[in-house]
Each structure stands twice: as C-alpha cells, then as structure tokens.
Write a protein that holds these residues in place. Structure first.
Motif, PDB file in Angstrom:
ATOM      1  N   TRP A  11      32.893  44.018  50.781  1.00 24.86           N
ATOM      2  CA  TRP A  11      33.603  43.728  49.538  1.00 24.86           C
ATOM      3  C   TRP A  11      33.458  42.245  49.201  1.00 24.86           C
ATOM      4  O   TRP A  11      33.709  41.375  50.040  1.00 24.86           O
ATOM      5  CB  TRP A  11      35.076  44.105  49.695  1.00 24.86           C
ATOM      6  CG  TRP A  11      35.956  43.728  48.525  1.00 24.86           C
ATOM      7  CD1 TRP A  11      37.030  42.883  48.550  1.00 24.86           C
ATOM      8  CD2 TRP A  11      35.849  44.191  47.177  1.00 24.86           C
ATOM      9  NE1 TRP A  11      37.611  42.784  47.317  1.00 24.86           N
ATOM     10  CE2 TRP A  11      36.889  43.583  46.436  1.00 24.86           C
ATOM     11  CE3 TRP A  11      34.961  45.059  46.519  1.00 24.86           C
ATOM     12  CZ2 TRP A  11      37.092  43.802  45.066  1.00 24.86           C
ATOM     13  CZ3 TRP A  11      35.170  45.280  45.157  1.00 24.86           C
ATOM     14  CH2 TRP A  11      36.217  44.666  44.448  1.00 24.86           C
ATOM     15  N   ASP A  12      33.003  42.006  47.990  1.00 28.61           N
ATOM     16  CA  ASP A  12      32.903  40.624  47.478  1.00 28.61           C
ATOM     17  C   ASP A  12      34.036  40.435  46.478  1.00 28.61           C
ATOM     18  O   ASP A  12      33.948  40.886  45.328  1.00 28.61           O
ATOM     19  CB  ASP A  12      31.534  40.442  46.814  1.00 28.61           C
ATOM     20  CG  ASP A  12      31.379  39.067  46.171  1.00 28.61           C
ATOM     21  OD1 ASP A  12      32.394  38.341  46.028  1.00 28.61           O
ATOM     22  OD2 ASP A  12      30.239  38.729  45.804  1.00 28.61           O
ATOM     23  N   ALA A  54      33.095  38.596  42.927  1.00 34.67           N
ATOM     24  CA  ALA A  54      32.347  39.387  41.937  1.00 34.67           C
ATOM     25  C   ALA A  54      32.994  40.744  41.714  1.00 34.67           C
ATOM     26  O   ALA A  54      32.640  41.468  40.790  1.00 34.67           O
ATOM     27  CB  ALA A  54      30.908  39.569  42.409  1.00 34.67           C
ATOM     28  N   GLU A  91      32.617  43.278  43.623  1.00 35.27           N
ATOM     29  CA  GLU A  91      31.537  44.232  43.861  1.00 35.27           C
ATOM     30  C   GLU A  91      31.441  44.537  45.361  1.00 35.27           C
ATOM     31  O   GLU A  91      31.871  43.741  46.191  1.00 35.27           O
ATOM     32  CB  GLU A  91      30.181  43.646  43.416  1.00 35.27           C
ATOM     33  CG  GLU A  91      30.027  43.543  41.902  1.00 35.27           C
ATOM     34  CD  GLU A  91      28.729  42.816  41.508  1.00 35.27           C
ATOM     35  OE1 GLU A  91      28.293  43.019  40.365  1.00 35.27           O
ATOM     36  OE2 GLU A  91      28.178  42.038  42.327  1.00 35.27           O
ATOM     37  N   VAL A 110      28.713  45.065  48.409  1.00 33.80           N
ATOM     38  CA  VAL A 110      27.322  44.734  48.697  1.00 33.80           C
ATOM     39  C   VAL A 110      26.818  45.691  49.782  1.00 33.80           C
ATOM     40  O   VAL A 110      27.263  45.640  50.933  1.00 33.80           O
ATOM     41  CB  VAL A 110      27.186  43.271  49.164  1.00 33.80           C
ATOM     42  CG1 VAL A 110      25.712  42.928  49.366  1.00 33.80           C
ATOM     43  CG2 VAL A 110      27.841  42.335  48.165  1.00 33.80           C
ATOM     44  N   HIS A 161      24.192  46.999  52.385  1.00 34.21           N
ATOM     45  CA  HIS A 161      23.112  46.350  53.126  1.00 34.21           C
ATOM     46  C   HIS A 161      22.815  47.104  54.427  1.00 34.21           C
ATOM     47  O   HIS A 161      23.730  47.460  55.179  1.00 34.21           O
ATOM     48  CB  HIS A 161      23.476  44.893  53.439  1.00 34.21           C
ATOM     49  CG  HIS A 161      22.343  44.134  54.065  1.00 34.21           C
ATOM     50  ND1 HIS A 161      21.206  43.793  53.362  1.00 34.21           N
ATOM     51  CD2 HIS A 161      22.173  43.644  55.329  1.00 34.21           C
ATOM     52  CE1 HIS A 161      20.372  43.139  54.166  1.00 34.21           C
ATOM     53  NE2 HIS A 161      20.935  43.033  55.371  1.00 34.21           N
ATOM     54  N   SER A 220      15.963  46.082  45.372  1.00 29.63           N
ATOM     55  CA  SER A 220      16.822  45.973  46.552  1.00 29.63           C
ATOM     56  C   SER A 220      16.989  47.308  47.282  1.00 29.63           C
ATOM     57  O   SER A 220      17.812  47.428  48.178  1.00 29.63           O
ATOM     58  CB  SER A 220      18.190  45.443  46.124  1.00 29.63           C
ATOM     59  OG  SER A 220      18.649  46.140  44.974  1.00 29.63           O
ATOM     60  N   ASN A 268      21.105  44.000  50.387  1.00 29.92           N
ATOM     61  CA  ASN A 268      22.142  43.323  49.572  1.00 29.92           C
ATOM     62  C   ASN A 268      22.182  43.880  48.144  1.00 29.92           C
ATOM     63  O   ASN A 268      22.141  43.149  47.159  1.00 29.92           O
ATOM     64  CB  ASN A 268      21.894  41.808  49.555  1.00 29.92           C
ATOM     65  CG  ASN A 268      22.127  41.217  50.938  1.00 29.92           C
ATOM     66  OD1 ASN A 268      23.207  41.361  51.514  1.00 29.92           O
ATOM     67  ND2 ASN A 268      21.102  40.577  51.494  1.00 29.92           N
ATOM     68  N   HIS A 269      22.266  45.196  48.116  1.00 31.40           N
ATOM     69  CA  HIS A 269      22.301  45.878  46.822  1.00 31.40           C
ATOM     70  C   HIS A 269      23.756  45.941  46.332  1.00 31.40           C
ATOM     71  O   HIS A 269      24.629  46.461  47.028  1.00 31.40           O
ATOM     72  CB  HIS A 269      21.726  47.284  46.971  1.00 31.40           C
ATOM     73  CG  HIS A 269      21.709  48.062  45.687  1.00 31.40           C
ATOM     74  ND1 HIS A 269      20.758  47.860  44.704  1.00 31.40           N
ATOM     75  CD2 HIS A 269      22.542  49.023  45.210  1.00 31.40           C
ATOM     76  CE1 HIS A 269      20.991  48.664  43.690  1.00 31.40           C
ATOM     77  NE2 HIS A 269      22.079  49.387  43.959  1.00 31.40           N
ATOM     78  N   ARG A 270      24.011  45.428  45.129  1.00 28.53           N
ATOM     79  CA  ARG A 270      25.385  45.322  44.622  1.00 28.53           C
ATOM     80  C   ARG A 270      25.774  46.514  43.750  1.00 28.53           C
ATOM     81  O   ARG A 270      24.990  46.955  42.918  1.00 28.53           O
ATOM     82  CB  ARG A 270      25.537  44.032  43.825  1.00 28.53           C
ATOM     83  CG  ARG A 270      25.499  42.819  44.735  1.00 28.53           C
ATOM     84  CD  ARG A 270      25.609  41.500  44.029  1.00 28.53           C
ATOM     85  NE  ARG A 270      25.893  40.487  45.045  1.00 28.53           N
ATOM     86  CZ  ARG A 270      27.119  40.053  45.341  1.00 28.53           C
ATOM     87  NH1 ARG A 270      28.169  40.512  44.679  1.00 28.53           N
ATOM     88  NH2 ARG A 270      27.278  39.169  46.303  1.00 28.53           N
TER      89      ARG A 270
END
Lengths: 692, 692
Positions: free
Chosen positions: A169-170, A173, A175, A177, A179, A242, A266-268
């Motif tokens: 969790w970012d 953003a 979003e 991520v 990975h 990605s 690192n696909h958002r």
C-alpha cells in the motif's frame, strides 16, 4: 495388380454385428430407461439437453473429427472459436446462464473462456463490495472484459499463505504496488490468462507500511488478498511494460486452454482494485479491517470443490457408458468349459474379471450421484446462511467438500482409466476416453491436492471427538456426532452386528469404522501428543473412510421405500438400484477389508463371504447393464466414441474414422533411410475410398 | 507504460534455490553413486550410454523442444526423420545392434521403424526356415525392406485363434490366397504398418482344401500361421489393388508411430511366404506338418513379454528420478507443530504422505531390476534349450513371463502416474512424465492383456499342485514345487513364524501365501470342479501373489552377503539396499494385508506393526533418496524434465520452456466474442524476451 476388386463384403463386420447385439442386450432387461433417466437427471435437465444439443449440432465448429490431430496452437484457436460461438449462440437464442453451461458441457471442450465464467465471476461477485460489484459485474456478464484467476505461483500452490506476490500500500498515491520479488513469485498455471484474458484476479500478500519512508519503508503482511487488475490493453491486447505474461506451454490434456504465467514489476493499481467485501484497507487512515470470519475468503474454493464433486458422476457415467456398451458387443474366447465346438465366443462383459472392473464403477456413478446432490444442497444452504451472517454449517461444508473432492476425483480418475484399460487395444483409439482421461486427470490435483486436503477432514473430526470426550451428557446434533457418541458409549469394542442382516447394518459398519479411526486419531494427537506430520497417513485413511461412509449413507437414504422419488420407480428398477447399493458397499468394503476387520466393524466371516456375494450381485446386475448406462442419457456427441455409440456400430465407426478422417493417410512417405526425403507424394487415402 | 523496467531480480528463484538444495541433498548421504551405478547397470552399459549419447546430442533432429506442440502428421514425420538419422548414424559410426538399441532408448521416441527392428526381425529369424532366413535376413538387416507384424485384427486381439484372416492353399497355382472375409478381419493396431512398412508378417488361418473344386472347395483350418507379404511397392510405396491399408488415426501416446489397418481381397502369395521352420505345407502333396511342440509358435510373444519385464525397471526409475529430485527441492508449508515463525517451509519429500507414494516405488524399481535380470537369464537359457530341442523350461518361462509382465507393467504404469500426481500442478507440465505416461500406458494392454494372461499362471500352478498331490514321495525339482510341497506337508495351517525374525522369514511368508492360494485354486477347480470362468478373479489374485513372491525372492537373493556383487558394495549402500528390500516387501504386504492374514501367512499382530515399520524405514531411506536415483544414471536428455534435471534448476527451466520455447506466445489473439477474428497480430513472445 490393377484388376477391379469387389470390397463390399469387407465393409460388413462378422455377425452378429454390434447393432444386433446391443439390441439383444436392451431386450434382456425391462428397466424403464426414461423413468430412471427422469429420476436421476430430472425431466427439465433432459429437455434442456435435447434443446441445446440441437443447436450445438448445427455448428460445424463443434465437430470433433479432426481435433486430436491438431497442433497445440491450432487446438487453442479451435477452443477460442468454439468459445465465441457458444456466447454468440447464447445472445442469439436467448439462452439462460444455465443453458450456456449446458452448451459448454455438451461441447465438451476446455474453453479458453472457462476461468472467466467460473472462478473470475464467482470471486468478484462473492468478494467484491457493493460498489465493486456494481462496476464490474455488468462488464463481466457482457464479456466486455475477460477475466482470469491468478492465485497459484511457480513456487507455491496449495500453501496459499506462502505466495510471494506483494501488494504494498502506497498511502501517498493511494495505490497498491504489485510486485513479484523472485522468479518463483511468477503466477503460474492460471487458466484463461496465458493468451485470452484482459483482466485477472491477482492474489497477493497485502502489505501495509508500519514505519520508515521511501525505499526504507517497513511493511507488515496481512496475508493473501484478491486484487482485480487489467493485464492487457483492450485494443492491442498487449500487456503493460510492468507485466510479463504468456502461456506456459503444452501439458497433460487442456490443449485448448491457455494456462498462463505472469510477473509484476512495481505495477500500480488503484485502491479499489482490492476486492473489499470482507476485508478492506481504509484509503484515508491506511488501517486494515479483517473479515469477521476468515473462512469466507475460501468461499470460492469451497464452491469449486463442491462443483467438482457434483460433476464427478457424469464423468464417470460417461466412461462406464462406453465400457458397458462396447464390452457387451465385444466377443473374445469361448467358455473354457464349453464342450460344444459350435458355441460362440463369449461377450467380454460376461467374464467376472471384466465385471469386477466395470460394474462396481457403474454402482459408483450412482453413489457419486446421490452424494453430489447432497453436496450441492449443503453448499446452497451454507451460502444462504453466510449471506445471513450464519457460519454454522461452513466448517462441515469445508471438511465434507474436501474429503469428498479427494475421494470422488480419485474414484473417477482411476475409474475412467480402468474402463479404458478394460477395453483392451481399442481403448487407446477412438474410445472417447483418451481426451476424457487426459482432461479429467487434473481434478485430483487442482483446487487442493487430494492427499493434502484430507488433513482438513481429520482436523474437523478430531475436533468433534475432543468436544464429545470432554462432556458428560450428549451434545450430538449432527449424524457424525451421533455416530461418534454411539461408538464412545458402546460397551463392546467390536460392532459385529453382521452386515448381511439389512441395509442399515451395512451403513452402521461403515460408521463404526469411521468412529474407530476418529478416536484412534484423537488419541494419537490429543492424548499422546504425537507430531501432526507423523499422523498424516492415518489422517488420509480416516478421510477416505469418512467420505466412503458419506457415499454409503446418501446412497442408502436414496433407496429407502419411504423416499417418494424412489418409491415411484417400477419394481425391477428399485431392485436393481438396491443391488447397485450393495455392490458399491460390498466392493468398497472388500477393498478395505483389513480396516473393517481391525476396527472391529465387520467379522472375518462376513468379510470372507464378500467376494462370493459380489460375484452373485454382478451376475444379477449384468443383464441390466446396458439399460442402466442408457439411463444416464449421455449423447453420442458427448461420448465421441466409436466404441460407446448408442447404436452399437462399433467396428464400422472405427474403420470409418481410420480411413475417412485421418490426415496422415493423405500423404505417402519414403521409408528408405538412405534418403532424408520424408514425403514421397500424395497419399492413398483417396485411393482407399475409391476402392471401397 | 513504456518506462524501462528492470526485470533482473525476477529471473532468480527465491532462495534457497534448487541447485543449492539438491547439492545439500547429495551431501547428506555417503552412498557411492558410481559404485552403485556400476553394480546395477554394469560399467559396459554406462560407457556405452555415454558414448552413444554424445553422438545423439549432436543431431538437432533429436531436440525435444517443440515436439509436444506438433500436429499428428508432423509428429509422425519427426519420428520418421529420427528413425532414419539413427540408422544413418549406425552406418556412419559402425554401431553394433546393441549400440543402435541404446540410441533408440536415448532418443526416447516411438520410432516408425520399431516393429521392423523388433517383432518383424524376431519372427523371421525364429520362425523362418533356413532358406527363408537366408533370403530375408540380409534384406531386413540392411533395411532394404521395412517390415511390420500384423496379427491383431479389428475383431480379435488376445484370442489369436479367433482371427479371421484366411490363407487358403491353392494346390494348382501353389499359392496361398489371403482374404479378409469381413470388416472385423481387418488387421488393426499393427505398428509400422500404417504408412512405413513395405512388408508385413500377416498372421492368418491356414486353410487346406479337403474336398470339392473351385468355389465349392471345402477347407480345413489349421489355426493361425505367419506369412511374409509385400504390402507396398518398393518404388511408389503404394499398396496393390488387392490390399487396403492405412494408419488408424490418433490415439493415446505413440503419435509418432503409424499403427495401421489392412484388408486383403484374395491377395495371392507364393508357397514360401509361409514361415516354415516349425510347421509347413508340402507344396507337392499339400500335406501339413505340425510343429513338434506347439508352444514354440508363441516364442516371439514370450520374448516380447520378457523384454517388457526387463525394461520396466528403467521406466519406473525414470519417473522416480524426476519425482525424488523435484520433491526434495519443492517446499510447501511449515511444520504444523513448529512454534518458531522463522522456520522454513518443509521439503515436500519430508511429508510421510509423499514418502509413502514415492519411496516404495523407488524400492520397486530395484525389485523390478533383480527380477528383470532373472527373467532375462531364464529367457536366454530357454531359447538355448529350445534350439537344442529341450522344452523343459518353456512352460515356466511362459507362465513366469506372463505373471511378471502383468504385475511389472501394472506397477510401472501406476507408479509413473503416482509420481506425476505427487508433483502436484507441475506434474502436468514440463515434468517429462506426460509423454512417458502416455507411451507407457500401452504396456498393461499389449502382448497379452494384464488381466487375461494371469490365467496362464494359475493353469501352470494348478497343474503343479495336481502333480504333487497325486504323489507320495517328493517330486519337487523347482523352488515353486518345493514350496508347494512344504506347505502340503506342514502340520499346522498357519505359518506365523513372524516376519520380523530375519529376511528369509519374509520370503517364506510370501511363499506360504502363494501355496495357500494355489491349493485353494486346485481344490476349487480340480476337486470341486467349479467352472473355470467363475474362478478368474481368484486366478488373478493368485498370479499377483505368485509374481510378488518372485519379486521378493529375487530381491532377497540379491542382497545375500554370500552374493559377491553385493558384498563388494560399501556398507552404507548395502544397508540401504536391505532397507529398500524391507520397504518393498513390507509395503506390498501391507497393501495385501488381508490376504496374508486369511492365508495364515502372517499374524495380525505383525500386520498391525507394518505401518509403523514402513514409516521408520522411509525415514531411514529418505536422506539417501537423491543419491539412490542418481545411481540409475538416467541422462537429462532422456528425462526431458524441468523438474527432474540433475542440477536442480527447476524453476529457471520451467520459465525458460514457457517463454522461450512456446509457439502459442508467437501470436496475439482477439478474445472479443462479437468478432470471429481469432488472431489479432504477432505475439509478445519477442517482447517478453526483450523485456528480460
């Protein structure tokens, strides 16, 4: 050598031909095929089957003639074309979802769209919150997007908690991520994903930041959660930079299905990509809310397991249909004790060594039928309960569906192969069982490996035994609990009522054996504190015994005179169904005789008497065998079998497939090893036809 | 989305990787792999394997990369090209026949020339008279002609006497007239015949005229006899007008083989077409001379059965090699009783539920090895005896090869599939077991169906019992007879020596059970005169018990300290081999426990103790498992398995095969069902590679 030759005699099989024999077989029994079919499958199912089949037969794309000759890429393309055609037919003819699934069953191919219409739709509808369902379900139902279900990875299958794909969790953003930290994190095996899907449910470790910033951020893991992700562009059908994605290549069966692999870098994805009906991350605070009952997350899996149990009956019935018809027609050897040289050769199905392989499987198809129905009812009841917040029956569903999935798919997979082998050489060719076998073989492994999931049955039963052991007065509410209690309070340690008294005593012997094994497992684990892993083999045996007792219980329930559906049938059919119950119960018992003996459930005298009883039962069931398989009403189109066709024209069809439908005969080859030339010219296939 | 992404981390598996783990596995055991390999396979075999493999690896046509993706016709063409190349290599490199067969084994494909180099050459050399051999053998050995063996027909397989093809003697023309009276008389399944062969051995009913003339001629049948027939023109490769021939179409496995069908229409062949070593028709008088010993006609079949038994060990060892290596590397779940959260996941091969499926099969490969060797020796001895006119050991060879063929192929076929399933999802893909399984599955059916041929064992043993029963003093000359006699004269009716005393007592328990079943069968058939067919299931059990006792006997013989080959091995290896003997004997006994109990061969107390003994044995064998499979020295090229490769790079290879070697990824597809367009453009396979 160019003289005109008359081949007409060579086109007729020796008499009596298959059509004559199968007619005589049908005349030997007075079971009403239609009544039995209606009883088993319901008139609605049969009408639907006829109606949908008529449409499927009209479309050339569903013809199976050449499919076994195709290259893997061409086989996938054929599957894709068939998938499109089925959905086009659904739109055109106004088919219901149920009609569509009937068409898929009849088409009998593994469609590249399969995961979209199964796990993908189930997961979104069960795990999505209201807003997510409102957004996604119309697109899914209109096939605007095509979805896959990406859980299994290269390095982890059964142990879902061990999957490596991360969803961090970012909070800035807002979003997630996605990975893949290693190669072993690559999604793997996921159907529909390799070439077809535009979207996927990606199951990933949910990771929320606890401290630090940027590359220094520390995360806490909350276990696997489902995220809905677009994986290919809707126009170009290319993946984003990605994501790496593709088909994993050829495998056992499933040639038309694009099982895939997928790596994320690192696909958002946005906050609402996480399916949040039961658990969610607050986009403001980043706080995690866990599901009320963690079991609900496995809802999709339980659904699939229950469905596998329900479907097993028709897969096995199909193999048995082919075997019974062909083996009635096939003649081989005269009776060794025959003294009359003009005696004809025997029908292969009259040999006890063939009967012992096929007729118990015929009985097993019926056993699977009744427990499949019961499983379906338990699933529906449980889903309804869960929707109302009641999780009471979930544990039972989870354990019963695990044990039965394991047993039913073992029985069916080995049963299909047993039928195929019993047909000798022709079983390898146009028997219709080659593709069935190759495709069915996935079932013992997928959705929980058949050995691994039996632990769940043992855990459930040991828990029951523990609860009962600690209590003074009866706490039994389910049949399983009642059985355990009865065993616990029994004075003697052998049951030994005798299994030939009545049908109820057979069932009780099965249940006694279960109870014995349950308390043995309870003793070993809970009292002697033995290591879990050291008991796994015993747990597997326990699960099998428990699941066998369920099959026997449901079969027994179904043939009670008090059961109105059963009572409606004519008396021959009722007698034969009861004989099938005995055959299933006795052959299963004979195969597990030592466990029935050492658990004290059945005396050695009774066990010794089983083989003769079984032989006698098979002799009684034998004349009805063809009508009994007829009652499963599996269309010739589904059987796709020269050996199992309804009209008995076995040899004509085998020859026709060989010389009219075989592309290898279109070329002539050069076998001289001193030249590398392979093809010498066009083949003699045309010439063969013109000869005939 | 076009930003540059670094995928390098994603190409490495999570640690510890497979290469590290397999290295640790090998370090856990001090078995000398090379000594054990030399002991099992001989230094000569291993040197030959290395030498021939080097040559095979140089030729691109043997690369297996794409073969599972090919269409059926392309798969046949690849097989034909491989067959040519092997023979070219033989000529070029001066390979012996044995080198050639090693190359075929390494190439691991079913070659369209197979029947030429097997049944065809064997039949001509064994059944042809001196003149026939002098004429045909040079042509056969030079591959000037390519031959097939056409016995089985559409309507008759096992019952050779029932075949319909007629060979009528025309005394005027001094020719045989081959004719298929019905469609069911079509030759069927005959390998090499569909597209490749120029000649065939056609097995037909020999019919000699007894009275009448022309169309009114009456014939007497003398049973099936072999005729050598040209079936295709040597230049055009087209059949004559009086023969219809072709490939029967796709089937289970064997895609590269052209199994064929063939119908004759009054096709004439000269007098010397009938192979006449043992039986002949005098061209002058038309009189028939029958073989001295009718059994010799089945010589070819016995040879093939013995060969199947001998080959079983390597097929099973191959599956076990893959399974042991992969399952050591594969991690799944932590120990349920682990309290330390940082404990790693367990090696899958450490689970008893996995060990119980794989390690007994490892032991079985050794058991098959020793009995395969013994079978080979018996075959050679018998052939030699027959050449010298001594038929003494033929009956034993016939019955032993039948029983062992049935048991060994059942064990191997189900063993391969058990290994495949134990590997979970990856077992379906690039495991190397998919093709192995599909091809091996023919073995339980061909050359005598596994159920049918067990009658021959029972017939042999009942005859022995009858001979012994009628006599007062000992007439035993073979071990089987001694055993029957010992049982007959035993005072008590239970053996019960206890199986844990020493190894000899295990063997004696197996033999006691056999003797019990033999006399039971003798009693039922000879005294009670029960119908033969009503006893078939018992006969099958008897054959299995007898064949199991042979496996145990030969294994036991091999591990005697007095055996010099065995005594040469280091002490760890000897200990482990003895544990493998125990594991094989005890797991087999456990699976058949009720029969050991009811025959009085083993006490219930001992039988109850077996599961714990087996668990303990598996724990002791486990650390040596990887080295034990290494000792079979099956080259990676033969395994063709991402999972079983020697270096343990499982996941790297799986990924490589999926994304570098998969033609389906070369195209992009259109999943939109509203259009019939299938291919949208070229695929992302190149793009995937450029990403990495």
């Amino acid at each position: 050598m160019a003289h005109k030759v008359d081949w007409s005699a060579a086109l007729r099989p020796a008499s009596p031909d298959g059509a004559t024999i199968i007619g005589e077989e049908r005349a030997r029994s007075n079971i009403s095929v239609d009544s039995l079919a209606n009883y088993l499958l319901t008139p609605e199912f049969l009408k639907q089957q006829d109606r949908v089949l008529k449409e499927v037969l009209k479309e050339p794309v569903f013809k199976k003639t050449n499919q076994a000759n195709l290259s893997r890429p061409d086989r996938y393309k054929l599957g894709l074309a068939r998938g499109k055609k089925l959905r086009q037919l659904q739109d055109k003819l106004g088919w219901s979802e149920d009609d569509y699934h009937m068409a898929v069953y009849l088409c009998d191919d593994v469609l590249p769209y399969h995961l979209h219409t199964a796990m993908f739709v189930t997961t979104v509808s069960q795990q999505g919150n209201d807003a997510q369902r409102a957004y996604w379900m119309p697109k899914i139902e209109a096939w605007e997007i095509i979805g896959a279900y990406a859980q299994t990875e290269l390095g982890h299958g059964s142990n879902v908690r061990g999957i490596e794909l991360e969803a961090k969790w970012d909070p800035k953003a807002k979003e997630f991520v996605l990975h893949s930290p290693h190669l072993t994190a690559s999604k793997w095996w996921n159907g529909t994903m390799g070439r077809t899907a535009t979207h996927a449910i990606a199951v990933a470790q949910l990771m929320l930041p606890v401290s630090g910033h940027g590359a220094e951020t520390k995360y806490q893991s909350y276990g696997p959660h489902p995220f809905i992700v677009q994986i290919r562009d809707s126009k170009t059908h290319q993946p984003p930079g990605s994501i790496i994605i593709g088909d994993i290549g050829p495998k056992y069966g499933y040639a038309s299905m694009d099982n895939g692999y997928m790596l994320f870098n690192n696909h958002r994805v946005p906050h609402d990509a996480m399916l949040s009906r039961y658990s969610r991350v607050d986009p403001g605070t980043g706080k995690y809310t866990k599901p009320e009952n963690p079991e609900v997350v496995y809802g999709t899996l339980t659904h699939v397991r229950a469905a596998i149990v329900m479907e097993a009956r028709l897969s096995l019935a199909r193999a048995v249909t082919v075997a019974v018809r062909y083996l009635s027609i096939r003649r081989q050897f005269k009776d060794k004790d025959s003294t009359n040289p003009s005696d004809p050769e025997m029908s292969v199905l009259d040999y006890p060594t063939v009967q012992i392989r096929i007729l118990p499987l015929l009985a097993t198809a019926f056993a699977l039928h009744y427990s499949g129905k019961a499983m379906g009812e338990l699933y529906t009841r449980t889903r309804k309960n869960i929707e109302e917040g009641d999780f009471e029956t979930l544990a039972e569903l989870h354990s019963t569906s695990s044990g039965l999935k394991s047993l039913a798919t073992d029985l069916t997979a080995s049963g299909i192969e047993t039928c195929r082998r019993a047909m000798g050489g022709h079983g390898f060719g146009a028997s219709g069982l080659v593709q069935l076998n190759a495709n069915y073989l996935s079932k013992p492994t997928v959705e929980g490996d058949n050995w691994m999931i039996t632990q769940q049955v043992a855990r459930y039963l040991i828990k029951k035994a523990k609860a009962l052991s600690g209590s003074v007065k009866s706490r039994a509410t389910t049949r399983t609990e009642e059985n355990l209690e009865r065993y616990m309070y029994a004075r003697q340690k052998t049951f030994n009522l005798g299994i030939f008294q009545d049908d109820a005593s057979i069932l009780q012997a099965y249940e006694w054996r279960v109870a014995y094994l349950v308390f043995k497992a309870y003793e070993a684990r809970e009292i002697q504190k033995k290591p879990w892993n050291s008991l796994l083999i015993d747990f597997h045996k326990l699960s099998r015994a428990y699941s066998q007792s369920i099959l026997v219980f449901n079969f027994h329930q179904a043939i009670q005179p008090t059961n109105p559906d059963f009572a409606h049938l004519d008396s021959t059919t009722r007698t034969v169904l009861r004989e099938l119950f005995h055959l299933f119960a006795f052959t299963t018992m004979d195969a597990e005789a030592r466990e029935f003996s050492s658990s004290g459930a059945v005396s050695n005298e009774d066990l010794d008497a089983l083989p003769a009883r079984v032989l006698e039962l098979m002799g009684r069931i034998r004349p009805h065998a063809v009508r009994l398989v007829d009652a499963w009403k599996i269309p010739d189109f589904v059987l796709d079998s020269a050996l199992g066709r309804y009209d008995g024209k076995v040899y004509e069809d085998l020859f026709d497939r060989a010389h009219r439908q075989n592309p290898l005969n279109n070329e002539t080859f050069n076998p001289d090893y001193r030249t590398d030339e392979i093809v010498l010219g066009s083949g003699d296939a045309g010439q063969i036809l013109s000869k005939l």
